[in-house]
Design an enzyme around this catalytic site. Structure first.
Site, PDB file in Angstrom:
ATOM      1  N   TRP A 183    -107.916 -46.964  51.799  1.00  0.00           N
ATOM      2  CA  TRP A 183    -107.215 -45.983  52.628  1.00  0.00           C
ATOM      3  C   TRP A 183    -106.745 -46.689  53.912  1.00  0.00           C
ATOM      4  O   TRP A 183    -107.486 -47.492  54.484  1.00  0.00           O
ATOM      5  CB  TRP A 183    -108.167 -44.818  52.983  1.00  0.00           C
ATOM      6  CG  TRP A 183    -107.557 -43.920  54.008  1.00  0.00           C
ATOM      7  CD1 TRP A 183    -106.584 -42.997  53.811  1.00  0.00           C
ATOM      8  CD2 TRP A 183    -107.863 -43.903  55.411  1.00  0.00           C
ATOM      9  NE1 TRP A 183    -106.247 -42.400  55.006  1.00  0.00           N
ATOM     10  CE2 TRP A 183    -107.018 -42.937  56.008  1.00  0.00           C
ATOM     11  CE3 TRP A 183    -108.742 -44.619  56.222  1.00  0.00           C
ATOM     12  CZ2 TRP A 183    -107.051 -42.652  57.364  1.00  0.00           C
ATOM     13  CZ3 TRP A 183    -108.774 -44.344  57.590  1.00  0.00           C
ATOM     14  CH2 TRP A 183    -107.934 -43.366  58.139  1.00  0.00           C
ATOM     15  N   ASP A 212     -96.662 -29.632  58.074  1.00  0.00           N
ATOM     16  CA  ASP A 212     -97.755 -30.258  57.315  1.00  0.00           C
ATOM     17  C   ASP A 212     -98.920 -29.283  57.181  1.00  0.00           C
ATOM     18  O   ASP A 212     -98.771 -28.055  57.311  1.00  0.00           O
ATOM     19  CB  ASP A 212     -98.157 -31.575  58.021  1.00  0.00           C
ATOM     20  CG  ASP A 212     -98.716 -32.617  57.068  1.00  0.00           C
ATOM     21  OD1 ASP A 212     -99.913 -32.533  56.747  1.00  0.00           O
ATOM     22  OD2 ASP A 212     -97.955 -33.508  56.638  1.00  0.00           O
ATOM     23  N   ASP A 213    -100.086 -29.815  56.972  1.00  0.00           N
ATOM     24  CA  ASP A 213    -101.320 -29.061  56.735  1.00  0.00           C
ATOM     25  C   ASP A 213    -101.561 -28.002  57.825  1.00  0.00           C
ATOM     26  O   ASP A 213    -101.233 -28.218  58.985  1.00  0.00           O
ATOM     27  CB  ASP A 213    -102.473 -30.086  56.746  1.00  0.00           C
ATOM     28  CG  ASP A 213    -103.734 -29.525  56.159  1.00  0.00           C
ATOM     29  OD1 ASP A 213    -103.766 -28.334  55.827  1.00  0.00           O
ATOM     30  OD2 ASP A 213    -104.702 -30.305  56.029  1.00  0.00           O
ATOM     31  N   ARG A 260    -113.874 -34.835  51.879  1.00  0.00           N
ATOM     32  CA  ARG A 260    -113.122 -34.163  52.949  1.00  0.00           C
ATOM     33  C   ARG A 260    -113.402 -32.645  52.935  1.00  0.00           C
ATOM     34  O   ARG A 260    -112.480 -31.833  53.050  1.00  0.00           O
ATOM     35  CB  ARG A 260    -111.621 -34.414  52.801  1.00  0.00           C
ATOM     36  CG  ARG A 260    -110.888 -34.356  54.128  1.00  0.00           C
ATOM     37  CD  ARG A 260    -109.392 -34.196  53.965  1.00  0.00           C
ATOM     38  NE  ARG A 260    -108.742 -34.250  55.269  1.00  0.00           N
ATOM     39  CZ  ARG A 260    -107.528 -33.793  55.511  1.00  0.00           C
ATOM     40  NH1 ARG A 260    -106.812 -33.261  54.551  1.00  0.00           N
ATOM     41  NH2 ARG A 260    -107.016 -33.871  56.708  1.00  0.00           N
ATOM     42  N   LYS A 284     -94.247 -31.791  50.403  1.00  0.00           N
ATOM     43  CA  LYS A 284     -95.158 -32.943  50.432  1.00  0.00           C
ATOM     44  C   LYS A 284     -96.404 -32.530  49.650  1.00  0.00           C
ATOM     45  O   LYS A 284     -97.113 -31.617  50.057  1.00  0.00           O
ATOM     46  CB  LYS A 284     -95.513 -33.285  51.880  1.00  0.00           C
ATOM     47  CG  LYS A 284     -96.512 -34.426  52.020  1.00  0.00           C
ATOM     48  CD  LYS A 284     -96.718 -34.722  53.515  1.00  0.00           C
ATOM     49  CE  LYS A 284     -97.836 -35.722  53.760  1.00  0.00           C
ATOM     50  NZ  LYS A 284     -98.094 -35.887  55.199  1.00  0.00           N
ATOM     51  N   ASP A 341     -99.890 -33.372  48.507  1.00  0.00           N
ATOM     52  CA  ASP A 341    -100.980 -34.262  48.912  1.00  0.00           C
ATOM     53  C   ASP A 341    -102.143 -34.183  47.925  1.00  0.00           C
ATOM     54  O   ASP A 341    -102.216 -33.264  47.088  1.00  0.00           O
ATOM     55  CB  ASP A 341    -101.450 -33.846  50.318  1.00  0.00           C
ATOM     56  CG  ASP A 341    -102.009 -35.011  51.115  1.00  0.00           C
ATOM     57  OD1 ASP A 341    -102.403 -36.010  50.513  1.00  0.00           O
ATOM     58  OD2 ASP A 341    -102.049 -34.892  52.357  1.00  0.00           O
ATOM     59  N   ASN A 346    -106.234 -35.299  48.520  1.00  0.00           N
ATOM     60  CA  ASN A 346    -107.066 -36.003  49.491  1.00  0.00           C
ATOM     61  C   ASN A 346    -108.489 -36.333  49.075  1.00  0.00           C
ATOM     62  O   ASN A 346    -109.308 -36.645  49.937  1.00  0.00           O
ATOM     63  CB  ASN A 346    -107.100 -35.209  50.799  1.00  0.00           C
ATOM     64  CG  ASN A 346    -105.847 -35.452  51.617  1.00  0.00           C
ATOM     65  OD1 ASN A 346    -105.471 -36.595  51.828  1.00  0.00           O
ATOM     66  ND2 ASN A 346    -105.186 -34.393  52.036  1.00  0.00           N
ATOM     67  N   CYS A 349     -98.267 -37.862  47.942  1.00  0.00           N
ATOM     68  CA  CYS A 349     -99.142 -38.374  48.985  1.00  0.00           C
ATOM     69  C   CYS A 349    -100.559 -38.233  48.465  1.00  0.00           C
ATOM     70  O   CYS A 349    -100.853 -37.309  47.708  1.00  0.00           O
ATOM     71  CB  CYS A 349     -98.940 -37.512  50.244  1.00  0.00           C
ATOM     72  SG  CYS A 349    -100.043 -37.905  51.610  1.00  0.00           S
ATOM     73  N   ASP A 390    -101.353 -43.547  55.617  1.00  0.00           N
ATOM     74  CA  ASP A 390    -101.642 -42.819  56.863  1.00  0.00           C
ATOM     75  C   ASP A 390    -101.624 -43.763  58.054  1.00  0.00           C
ATOM     76  O   ASP A 390    -101.703 -43.328  59.196  1.00  0.00           O
ATOM     77  CB  ASP A 390    -103.029 -42.160  56.782  1.00  0.00           C
ATOM     78  CG  ASP A 390    -102.993 -40.854  55.997  1.00  0.00           C
ATOM     79  OD1 ASP A 390    -101.884 -40.348  55.733  1.00  0.00           O
ATOM     80  OD2 ASP A 390    -104.074 -40.345  55.637  1.00  0.00           O
TER      81      ASP A 390
HETATM   82  C1  GLA Z   1    -103.547 -36.527  54.422  1.00  0.00           C
HETATM   83  C2  GLA Z   1    -102.135 -37.057  54.515  1.00  0.00           C
HETATM   84  C3  GLA Z   1    -101.612 -36.871  55.922  1.00  0.00           C
HETATM   85  C4  GLA Z   1    -101.677 -35.425  56.305  1.00  0.00           C
HETATM   86  C5  GLA Z   1    -103.098 -34.894  56.149  1.00  0.00           C
HETATM   87  C6  GLA Z   1    -103.157 -33.404  56.348  1.00  0.00           C
HETATM   88  O1  GLA Z   1    -104.425 -37.318  55.133  1.00  0.00           O
HETATM   89  O2  GLA Z   1    -102.085 -38.395  54.126  1.00  0.00           O
HETATM   90  O3  GLA Z   1    -100.289 -37.344  56.005  1.00  0.00           O
HETATM   91  O4  GLA Z   1    -100.791 -34.681  55.507  1.00  0.00           O
HETATM   92  O5  GLA Z   1    -103.611 -35.181  54.854  1.00  0.00           O
HETATM   93  O6  GLA Z   1    -104.416 -32.895  56.181  1.00  0.00           O
END
Ligand code: GLA
Length: 741
Positions: A200, A367-368, A444, A477, A479, A481, A527, A549
């Site tokens: 990462w 984003d989030d 996470r 986007k 994602d 995680n 992502c 990131d």
């Molecule tokens: C991941 C993505 C980031 C962002 C966060 C949001 O880490 O790589 O770009 O979107 O999640 O929680």
């Protein structure tokens, strides 16, 4: 480009513009690999390429043929347990536990075109570009199983696409224990293995080492291709460099557990295998059922690694990326994540959007944190409806205002995940991947939905589709995680549990397929905690991927340079962020952060409402510059010049050149400044030798051959930096070359 089949000798020769790939049916009916490399003439037979000597202490095919020893032969798709003791390409387990099978040649067919594989991302030939596919049909008479090996070639592309399909045409059940997508046996081992590994925030760093006896491999068991190892590898002759020498490239069109394995055997031959990682795979094949492997890309050039990357980039543009986006300039975007994290409301978002408009940005990405009641990363994944505290007027209201500013609007989703603190979990605790009775390991603070359940994919398609329609989304986007633990499929039989990792990925592909075909205008960016799922499977649906990131300019040089070996610039999401950098604490100049991000799908990820007047002025100019050369940055032919992975890791330079070679932009960045440095020249590449160019609108005009062979003087940056009162560390120089006269 042609496929030649010599029926009498059972020899198949696939020719692209510059390569030949040859194999033949051996005396035992299995396939033997003969040659892959620079193009050679077609002949009915290649005795010289298939000669073998009988060796002592080696097993023979049968008593009457002591000279036919599978272990000394180059194989095309090796079976297990019949005398070839290298790692096999597949292994089938019969009901009685036997692992022996012998697929022998039955017939071949050559079909025009290249069809997509249902349910899997795959190469295609939608433009009816005269691709051809050779299918070799094999059968194991004893079990009634059939195997189809498929080889596609495309006009003017030095690329071969391979896959294998197992059909149980018999009456008994079998288990497929290993099923690689493709194998290549090379006659010697004088190669370096190059792979792209990291972690990462440190994705795809280049590693190069000589092959040695035994097995070297990279792979993933994370149910994602991963930041730890990327499925793209190269084998290069030891002396091969960016511009000269023989290089093979291999990649999988796959996003799940994979294994890329290189084996050097007792005779110093090399076997390459790529496919689903056998450590977490098996597949039950009932009578009448089939198993299709993901596709594997082979590519070869004698023109060094730049040549290989360029031919791969062109191939992906024409035969893998969604056609709608393949050559469409990507919008300059602003992403609010590093500006606000979870702390925003409509007013704050609109202030960012207004500033973005003023700067010349074209796409606003939220984003989030916009859904459920997500104020940190412990809640709400799965609740894909707007957070009414942050957005009391709704997502569509926000979207309308953003669109009214003539900006596009995009949203972040993490469709595969679920928080325990969510309405979705309250309603469907059974949708989480877990082993009944055992504790679940968090990542996470979140858990993973069981994408092998059709109702999970249906729920997400419906939930995401509703938002795409209501908010008129232009971009998503997607994602991912965390990696999967406690892998277990509640709906799968015990003997199918090892199918779960692959079935999970098939579920992900199904959702991607349904969303991209129902909403083809939406630009997807994949992502996975940055660049943790940067692979060709994702590329088939999502033309862009967030590269990392880590947006520190000095670290991004390594990440983007490494990534560029196997993936085009247009795929690399690259943003300018604030300093000190969140991952490294480093302060680098805005110009350098920008110049590094230029060589990708460009954007910003910082609080632009807090910019100074000077920064605003500079950024407007930088965006104008990027737009002027956008097509060059995203789709131009990329030449790596100086590698940040070499020696002292202090310099990186690369260049993009237009198709007509009339325009080029190069960038040279240094990490640390050196006192009284050596005299330096940059040697541009890919220009027309007898064409004159200016460099940064110089009065002096230079022939292309001079710029490429004699190079161009690079001034030391110290004087200018001292004058401006800034550090000369992390400085960049951009060179714009224009053809004149
Ligand atoms: C991941 C993505 C980031 C962002 C966060 C949001 O880490 O790589 O770009 O979107 O999640 O929680």
């Amino acid at each position: 480009m042609a496929i030649t089949a010599e029926e009498k000798t059972g020899t198949f020769h696939l020719q692209t513009d510059n390569t030949s790939y040859i194999f033949q049916v051996m005396e035992n009916g299995e396939l033997g690999q003969l040659y892959y490399g620079s193009k050679i003439h077609v002949r009915p037979q290649y005795v010289n390429l298939s000669v073998r000597e009988q060796r002592n202490a080696t097993t023979a095919w049968k008593l009457e043929r002591p000279d036919f020893q599978p272990d000394v032969l180059k194989q095309e798709y090796a079976s297990f347990g019949k005398g070839d003791f290298r790692y096999p390409a597949y292994k089938l387990i019969a009901e009685n536990g036997s692992r022996i099978s012998e697929f022998v040649y039955k017939r071949y067919e050559i079909v025009e075109g290249k069809t997509r594989i249902a349910g899997l991302p795959s190469a295609f030939d939608d433009t009816k570009d005269d691709a051809q596919t050779l299918i070799i049909h094999m059968e194991d008479v004893f079990s009634g199983l059939e195997l189809e090996l498929s080889y596609s070639i495309f006009p003017h592309q030095d690329v071969l696409v391979r896959s294998a399909l197992f059909n149980n045409c018999g009456s008994k059940e079998f288990t497929l224990a290993d099923a690689f997508s493709a194998q290549l046996d090379l006659p010697d081992c004088k190669y370096d293995l190059l792979h792209f590994s990291g972690s990462w925030a440190r994705e795809r760093h280049l590693h190069r080492a000589h092959l040695r006896p035994g097995i070297q491999s990279i792979g993933s068991m994370r149910t994602a291709s991963s930041a730890q190892h990327n499925p793209f590898i190269m084998l290069a002759r030891s002396g091969a460099d960016e511009d000269t020498g023989e290089v093979f490239g291999f990649n999988l069109i796959y996003s799940g557990n994979f294994l890329d394995q290189v084996e050097v055997d007792q005779f110093e031959t090399t076997r390459i295998l790529l496919g689903i990682n056998p450590a977490e795979f098996s597949w039950r094949l009932l009578p009448g059922q089939s198993f299709q492997t993901p596709e594997c890309i082979f590519s070869y050039t004698a023109a060094g690694m730049n040549g290989l990357s360029q031919q791969l980039a062109r191939f992906y543009r024409e035969h893998l990326l969604p056609a709608r986006f393949a050559e469409t300039e990507r919008p300059v975007l602003i992403n609010n994540w590093e500006a606000t994290y979870f702390d925003f409301d409509e007013k704050k978002l609109l202030s960012i959007a207004e500033k973005a408009k003023e700067l010349g940005i074209e796409l606003f990405v939220l984003d989030d944190g916009w859904f459920g009641c997500r104020n940190d990363d412990t809640t709400s994944l799965g609740d894909w409806f707007a957070d009414t505290d942050k957005l009391p007027l709704g997502l569509d209201h926000l979207a309308k205002q953003i669109h009214a500013m003539q900006l596009k609007f995009g949203l972040w989703f993490e469709p595969e995940m679920i928080s325990l603190d969510s309405r979705l979990y309250d309603r469907h605790p059974e949708w989480v991947i877990h082993v009944p009775g055992r504790a679940m390991s968090p990542g996470r603070n979140q858990f993973v939905l069981d994408f092998t359940r059709q109702e999970v994919v249906d729920y997400l398609f419906e939930a995401m589709g509703r938002i795409i329609e209501d908010a008129h989304l232009d971009y998503i986007k997607w994602d991912m995680n965390r990696h999967i633990t406690e892998m277990f499929g509640a709906c799968l039989a015990p003997e199918q549990q090892m199918e779960m990792p692959h079935r999970y990925i098939l579920g992900v592909y199904q959702l991607y397929e349904r969303l991209t075909s129902s909403y083809p205008h939406v630009l997807f960016e994949s992502c996975a905690s940055g660049g943790g799922r940067f692979d060709l499977g994702m590329m088939y649906y999502a033309p862009q991927a967030w590269a990392s990131d880590n947006t520190d300019a000095a670290e991004r040089m390594l990440i983007q340079f490494g990534t560029s070996y196997g993936y085009p610039q247009s795929m690399m999401g690259a943003h300018v962020s604030a300093v000190p950098n969140g991952q490294t604490g480093r302060v680098t100049p805005l110009e350098t952060r920008t110049a590094v991000a230029f060589f990708g799908a460009f954007g910003y990820e910082l609080d632009i409402t807090a910019l100074s007047a000077e920064e605003t002025f500079k950024i407007k100019d930088q965006i104008k510059f990027y737009k002027k050369y956008r097509s060059l940055f995203q789709f131009g032919t990329l030449y790596r010049i100086e590698s940040p992975f070499d020696d002292e890791q202090n310099v990186m330079s690369w260049q993009v050149v237009s198709n007509d070679k009339k325009h080029a932009v190069a960038c040279r960045c240094q990490i640390l400044n050196r006192a009284n440095p050596p005299y330096t020249r940059i040697y541009f590449k890919g220009l027309t030798a007898d064409q004159k160019y200016t460099v940064n609108d110089s009065a002096e005009k230079f022939y292309g051959d001079e710029l490429m062979n004699a190079g161009f003087f690079v001034q030391q940056l110290m004087d200018a930096c001292r004058h401006a009162g800034v550090s000369a560390d992390f400085q960049e120089a951009l060179f714009v070359l224009k053809a004149v006269e």
